[in-house]
Design an enzyme around this catalytic site. Sequence first.
Site, PDB file in Angstrom:
ATOM      1  N   HIS A  75       0.838  -1.205   0.000  1.00 11.64           N
ATOM      2  CA  HIS A  75       0.000   0.000   0.000  1.00 11.64           C
ATOM      3  C   HIS A  75       0.871   1.251   0.000  1.00 11.64           C
ATOM      4  CE1 HIS A  75      -3.598   2.423   1.039  1.00 11.64           C
ATOM      5  NE2 HIS A  75      -2.716   3.167   1.687  1.00 11.64           N
ATOM      6  N   GLU A  76       1.823   1.303   0.909  1.00 10.00           N
ATOM      7  CA  GLU A  76       2.676   2.485   1.013  1.00 10.00           C
ATOM      8  C   GLU A  76       3.628   2.605  -0.177  1.00 10.00           C
ATOM      9  OE1 GLU A  76       1.864   4.618   3.068  1.00 10.00           O
ATOM     10  OE2 GLU A  76       0.576   3.389   4.336  1.00 10.00           O
ATOM     11  N   HIS A 132       1.925   4.642  -2.823  1.00 10.08           N
ATOM     12  CA  HIS A 132       2.071   6.080  -2.552  1.00 10.08           C
ATOM     13  C   HIS A 132       3.489   6.551  -2.895  1.00 10.08           C
ATOM     14  CE1 HIS A 132      -1.815   6.472  -0.753  1.00 10.08           C
ATOM     15  NE2 HIS A 132      -1.547   5.760   0.315  1.00 10.08           N
TER      16      HIS A 132
END
Length: 352
Positions: free
Chosen positions: A17-18, A21
């Site tokens: 997920h990170e 980003h």
Amino acid sequence: MGTITFILVLSFLVFFHELGHFLAARYFGVKVEKFSIGFGKAIYSKYWAGTTWQFAMIPLGGYVQMKGQDDSKPTLVETGNDSYNTKKPWQRIVILFAGPFANFILAAILYFTIALMGANTWAAQIGNVQENSPAFYAGLMANDEIIRINESEIKSWDEIGKIITTTQGTLQFFVKRDNQILVKTIAPQISDSQNIFNEKIQKRMIGIAPSGKVITLELTIPQALVYAYEKTIFASTMIFQGIQKLISGIIPSSEIGGVITIGKVISDASESSFIALLTITALISVNLGVLNLLPIPALDGGHIMFNLYEMITRKKPSEQVFMFLTIMGWIILGCLMILGIYNDINRIFLNG
């Protein structure tokens, strides 16, 4: 062992997920100051390529801290070409959406891997025929194996339901019984049923139930890609609908699970089989992606809403409004976490 598996799986999902980003931020030239798996005090950190990479003490999430964007300081403003603040709203939206999108991509990869390893499903074998149903009058019997409907080859039980509910008119069933192929013409009828949320619905049915026999699908790479796509879309749709039913009160709040439930599900899956663990990991990954897109200010979806507001009105929300909504978002998330843990503890005592 279950606790270790839980931490590893959750860290794996948070990392992806990170990473979404991070990659989107770097693509637009935003400096990422910190990439953290976990919250709180760092237990290991290393500075590399302009970013501090760390593992923190509380392994229940993670974050990337970009220059000009810090959830602990909602009104932070930093200038420079490498600042999140100076990017256009649509660029910020891409950076924010990239995290949940990475979770959807990861889920698809996991489902694709499961398909190639051998996904288990129910066989297209009849276990029970309801009396006075279209199947009953057509002469279908228990242990009949459905191999084709009209021109569509049937490999699993799921395919039978899809064809019945998405077609019109009568259907030709090609059935294998005692090494013979029988052809049955059946007209499905609209009947009362229930969906996975226990809501009463009406749908086309013929009155048969599966035998419960489990088979392993042997899929080619193109078929595995289709399987992964359909599973990811189905899981995403179910979670979105589940949240909608929860908000409308159809699903009671007592059904909300917390970190204890997630840990138990992961632990049980790891003890069952590796494929079961991959399946649960894919489902949780989709869950993370969907939940992070909710329009709650402390989540990616909330920040996306702020940027959409800026795109439409050509101005940023006031600092007071931004700060108030962000704090409210954290309160909502905190309450949901507490409710989830409360429900988990209740289940433990009830089952105990």
